[in-house]
Design a protein around this motif. Sequence first.
Motif: not given
Length: 189
Positions: A22-23, A60, A62, A69
């Motif tokens: 996840a970003d 977060s 993805d 998340s």
Amino acid sequence: MKKTLLALGLGAATVFSTATLADDYVIDTNGAHASINFKVPHLGYSFIKGRFNDFGGEFSYDPANVTDSVVVVNIDTTSLDSNHAERDKHLRSDDFINASKFSTATFKSTSVEENADGTLTVNGDLTLHGKTNPIAIQANFIGAGEDPWGGYRAGFEGATRLELKDYGIAVMGASSYVDLELHVEGIRK
């Protein structure tokens, strides 16, 4: 035996590293690309709208694994703004949100679900007015991509309804609830 343990260890490391792709994003409040708005019934005849001017947070996300998340948001309740100074003073008083005593509201997600229609349900705990209750935010992913400044952004919108009595906040007439409308744009770290 050592080779087997080493192989298992490497396999576990690979699983854990791919499970956390996840970003991480910071909510863009500096650029005013995020807002927390509210709407409260007024005497059963209309609505008072407003917002919280100061807040911040991170998330977060993805898109390939939405359930991983995470969302955390802190709101400065003294920044409540309904575009009417005297009303704001009253709403911030101990008659309502008691912002001098409870100057921060916090939301921390506990799970994120992807619904069949592509929308999201962000479940979490909201602490407001000294009380913590679970809430569910119905959310939509708006989009993601590169921005003109070399960064990468992701945006969402969401809504939820809070019952004021659940947070020990005074109810006046038809004003037993507040609807929150959320617009969140994050900049990838």
